[in-house]
Design a protein around this motif. Sequence first.
Motif: not given
Length: 184
Positions: A26-28, A131-133, A152-156, A179-184
């Motif tokens: 849904d978020n990707l 990336v989607c982790f 925040d620690e996960f994303v950083d 946790y989930m992060v999507i980014g470049r």
Amino acid sequence: MDLYRSFDVINSVNDNQIASKEWLVDNLLPHIDPNGKPICILGAWYGLTALMLRQNITTEIDCVDVDPYCKSMGKILTDGAEGINFISETAEDWFFTYPKKYSVIINTSIEHMEKDDVELMVGIKRPEAIVCFQGNNYHDVQSHINTHNSLDEFVDSFGLKEVLFKEALPSANGVWERYMVIGR
């Protein structure tokens, strides 16, 4: 099939796994080209994420998992869906061989990968690749070698240049968070 494997297959489609993969899809989806360059799912297990993505996109999806049984069972569970490829290889070896092939790199089990390997993957991917982790703060599992104490620690920890999405979901029992992060 042995008893462990039966449990493992059933566990791969339990309510938590389905909810986690739906959250990812849904978020990707808003961030990817549905007909773009291939997608790589590292630690793909039996292909649930690929199958859920395939319902919305036509992009080729490579499912990489070190367990060779995941390839044969994944083909059965995905009913041979066109464009979903299963590769029996370690995530690191596969990705380090083809770092520029993919427009999206997914890993829903960062807690099972060495921190240095994840950092290297982010560093050598195509700059525009997303990336989607997913990971967690469930420190009590022995095989969880790369957990984090907060979102925040996960994303950083990935050093992304652009964060498109980040969120934490509590576990059903409230003991840990995913946790989930999507980014470049």
